[in-house]
Design a protein around this motif. Structure first.
Motif, PDB file in Angstrom:
ATOM      1  N   ARG A  18       0.697  -1.110   0.146  1.00 42.89           N
ATOM      2  CA  ARG A  18      -0.083  -0.081   0.046  1.00 42.89           C
ATOM      3  C   ARG A  18       0.860   1.103   0.150  1.00 42.89           C
ATOM      4  N   ARG A  19       0.481   2.252  -0.499  1.00 42.77           N
ATOM      5  CA  ARG A  19       0.986   3.526  -0.412  1.00 42.77           C
ATOM      6  C   ARG A  19       0.243   4.634   0.191  1.00 42.77           C
ATOM      7  N   PRO A  20       0.718   5.969   0.314  1.00 44.81           N
ATOM      8  CA  PRO A  20       0.068   6.882   1.132  1.00 44.81           C
ATOM      9  C   PRO A  20      -1.513   7.039   0.875  1.00 44.81           C
ATOM     10  N   ARG A  21      -1.810   6.872  -0.258  1.00 46.30           N
ATOM     11  CA  ARG A  21      -3.186   7.235  -0.844  1.00 46.30           C
ATOM     12  C   ARG A  21      -3.925   5.586  -0.463  1.00 46.30           C
ATOM     13  N   GLU A  22      -5.076   5.557   0.101  1.00 44.29           N
ATOM     14  CA  GLU A  22      -5.614   4.253   0.337  1.00 44.29           C
ATOM     15  C   GLU A  22      -6.072   3.640  -0.925  1.00 44.29           C
ATOM     16  N   ASP A  23      -6.461   4.390  -1.947  1.00 45.59           N
ATOM     17  CA  ASP A  23      -7.008   4.084  -2.966  1.00 45.59           C
ATOM     18  C   ASP A  23      -5.980   3.318  -3.868  1.00 45.59           C
ATOM     19  N   ALA A  24      -4.678   3.691  -3.646  1.00 43.46           N
ATOM     20  CA  ALA A  24      -3.722   3.042  -4.697  1.00 43.46           C
ATOM     21  C   ALA A  24      -2.985   1.813  -4.162  1.00 43.46           C
ATOM     22  N   LEU A  25      -2.345   0.905  -5.069  1.00 40.61           N
ATOM     23  CA  LEU A  25      -1.935  -0.319  -4.613  1.00 40.61           C
ATOM     24  C   LEU A  25      -0.651  -0.145  -5.497  1.00 40.61           C
ATOM     25  N   VAL A  26       0.539  -0.555  -5.090  1.00 38.58           N
ATOM     26  CA  VAL A  26       1.893  -0.930  -5.700  1.00 38.58           C
ATOM     27  C   VAL A  26       2.001  -2.013  -5.903  1.00 38.58           C
ATOM     28  N   LEU A  27       2.195  -2.578  -7.138  1.00 37.06           N
ATOM     29  CA  LEU A  27       2.887  -3.833  -7.382  1.00 37.06           C
ATOM     30  C   LEU A  27       4.425  -3.651  -7.773  1.00 37.06           C
ATOM     31  N   ALA A  28       5.161  -4.065  -7.083  1.00 41.32           N
ATOM     32  CA  ALA A  28       6.765  -3.833  -7.219  1.00 41.32           C
ATOM     33  C   ALA A  28       7.300  -5.154  -8.150  1.00 41.32           C
ATOM     34  N   LEU A  29       7.691  -5.135  -9.404  1.00 44.00           N
ATOM     35  CA  LEU A  29       8.207  -6.213 -10.259  1.00 44.00           C
ATOM     36  C   LEU A  29       9.361  -6.241  -9.933  1.00 44.00           C
ATOM     37  N   ASP A  30      10.073  -7.562  -9.985  1.00 43.62           N
ATOM     38  CA  ASP A  30      11.542  -7.709  -9.826  1.00 43.62           C
ATOM     39  C   ASP A  30      12.016  -8.908 -10.633  1.00 43.62           C
ATOM     40  N   GLY A  31      12.819  -8.608 -11.548  1.00 43.88           N
ATOM     41  CA  GLY A  31      13.401  -9.761 -12.417  1.00 43.88           C
ATOM     42  C   GLY A  31      13.063  -9.415 -13.828  1.00 43.88           C
ATOM     43  N   GLU A  32      12.605 -10.983 -14.395  1.00 45.19           N
ATOM     44  CA  GLU A  32      12.182 -10.956 -15.840  1.00 45.19           C
ATOM     45  C   GLU A  32      10.867 -11.344 -16.092  1.00 45.19           C
ATOM     46  N   LEU A  33      10.085 -10.515 -16.776  1.00 45.46           N
ATOM     47  CA  LEU A  33       8.749 -10.830 -17.017  1.00 45.46           C
ATOM     48  C   LEU A  33       8.653 -11.357 -18.182  1.00 45.46           C
ATOM     49  N   ASP A  34       8.445 -12.869 -18.215  1.00 44.37           N
ATOM     50  CA  ASP A  34       8.211 -13.526 -19.677  1.00 44.37           C
ATOM     51  C   ASP A  34       7.350 -14.679 -19.559  1.00 44.37           C
ATOM     52  N   LEU A  35       7.527 -15.650 -20.567  1.00 46.84           N
ATOM     53  CA  LEU A  35       6.672 -16.634 -20.497  1.00 46.84           C
ATOM     54  C   LEU A  35       6.659 -17.599 -19.311  1.00 46.84           C
ATOM     55  N   ASP A  36       7.955 -17.668 -18.659  1.00 46.18           N
ATOM     56  CA  ASP A  36       8.004 -18.532 -17.362  1.00 46.18           C
ATOM     57  C   ASP A  36       7.402 -17.712 -16.122  1.00 46.18           C
ATOM     58  N   SER A  37       7.292 -16.445 -16.300  1.00 43.41           N
ATOM     59  CA  SER A  37       6.922 -15.538 -15.068  1.00 43.41           C
ATOM     60  C   SER A  37       5.520 -14.876 -15.171  1.00 43.41           C
ATOM     61  N   ALA A  38       4.837 -15.078 -16.389  1.00 42.91           N
ATOM     62  CA  ALA A  38       3.576 -14.115 -16.514  1.00 42.91           C
ATOM     63  C   ALA A  38       2.754 -14.418 -15.478  1.00 42.91           C
ATOM     64  N   ASP A  39       2.620 -15.715 -15.338  1.00 42.18           N
ATOM     65  CA  ASP A  39       1.407 -16.343 -14.253  1.00 42.18           C
ATOM     66  C   ASP A  39       1.799 -15.653 -12.916  1.00 42.18           C
ATOM     67  N   VAL A  40       2.875 -15.395 -12.575  1.00 37.33           N
ATOM     68  CA  VAL A  40       2.883 -14.667 -11.095  1.00 37.33           C
ATOM     69  C   VAL A  40       2.477 -13.563 -11.194  1.00 37.33           C
ATOM     70  N   LEU A  41       2.659 -12.412 -12.312  1.00 34.83           N
ATOM     71  CA  LEU A  41       1.810 -11.313 -12.283  1.00 34.83           C
ATOM     72  C   LEU A  41       0.314 -11.437 -12.168  1.00 34.83           C
ATOM     73  N   ARG A  42      -0.172 -12.447 -13.091  1.00 34.07           N
ATOM     74  CA  ARG A  42      -1.363 -12.614 -13.193  1.00 34.07           C
ATOM     75  C   ARG A  42      -2.012 -12.962 -11.807  1.00 34.07           C
ATOM     76  N   GLU A  43      -1.469 -13.907 -11.118  1.00 35.62           N
ATOM     77  CA  GLU A  43      -2.016 -14.224  -9.825  1.00 35.62           C
ATOM     78  C   GLU A  43      -1.847 -13.331  -8.748  1.00 35.62           C
ATOM     79  N   ALA A  44      -0.720 -12.181  -8.887  1.00 38.83           N
ATOM     80  CA  ALA A  44      -0.745 -11.578  -7.904  1.00 38.83           C
ATOM     81  C   ALA A  44      -1.721 -10.377  -8.042  1.00 38.83           C
ATOM     82  N   LEU A  45      -2.265  -9.783  -9.465  1.00 43.58           N
ATOM     83  CA  LEU A  45      -2.979  -9.035  -9.519  1.00 43.58           C
ATOM     84  C   LEU A  45      -4.456  -9.430  -9.204  1.00 43.58           C
ATOM     85  N   ALA A  46      -4.731 -10.753  -9.483  1.00 39.21           N
ATOM     86  CA  ALA A  46      -6.191 -11.242  -9.030  1.00 39.21           C
ATOM     87  C   ALA A  46      -6.242 -11.195  -7.622  1.00 39.21           C
TER      88      ALA A  46
END
Length: 126
Positions: A18-46
């Motif tokens: 969370r950040r200073p604004r309650e209505d805002a959420l931060v997703l911090a990505l670290d590494g390489e976003l590719d075929l092997d890791s895209a599901d990690v982003l999808r799951e985190a967002l869901a």
């Protein structure tokens, strides 16, 4: 942090905070976003979409690489956020990732900011 298989040694992780604004959420990505890791982003967002969050800010400071699968994951995340009544924006793109966005034209789809402060001060409607 999340990674493939729950490993702390993963090449790609998503940290949610969370950040200073309650209505805002931060997703911090670290590494390489590719075929092997895209599901990690999808799951985190869901998992993070909840009532009251109308702005998702994706921190790309530590995103070192993004291929076409990663771009598609971000585009789908954007669409999912919009369907939930939220806006998904990006900030702190590294030059090599920004170049991929420019080459593919995806950069015109997202609001992209230099840093978190700039993103938080932009009060554009969804």
């Amino acid at each position: 942090m999340r990674g493939p298989g729950g490993s702390s040694e993963a090449r790609f992780t998503v940290a949610v905070r969370r950040r200073p604004r309650e209505d805002a959420l931060v997703l911090a990505l670290d590494g390489e976003l590719d075929l092997d890791s895209a599901d990690v982003l999808r799951e985190a967002l869901a998992e993070t979409m909840e009532p009251g969050v109308n702005r998702i800010l994706v921190d790309c400071t530590d995103l070192h690489f993004c291929d076409s699968t990663g771009l598609n994951a971000l585009l789908r995340a954007r669409r999912s956020a919009e369907e939930a009544g939220a806006r998904l924006d990006l900030f702190a793109l590294r030059p090599q990732v920004a170049r991929m966005f420019d080459i593919t034209g995806v950069g015109t789809v997202f609001h992209v900011y230099a840093n978190l402060d700039e993103a938080l001060t932009d009060l554009l409607p969804n």
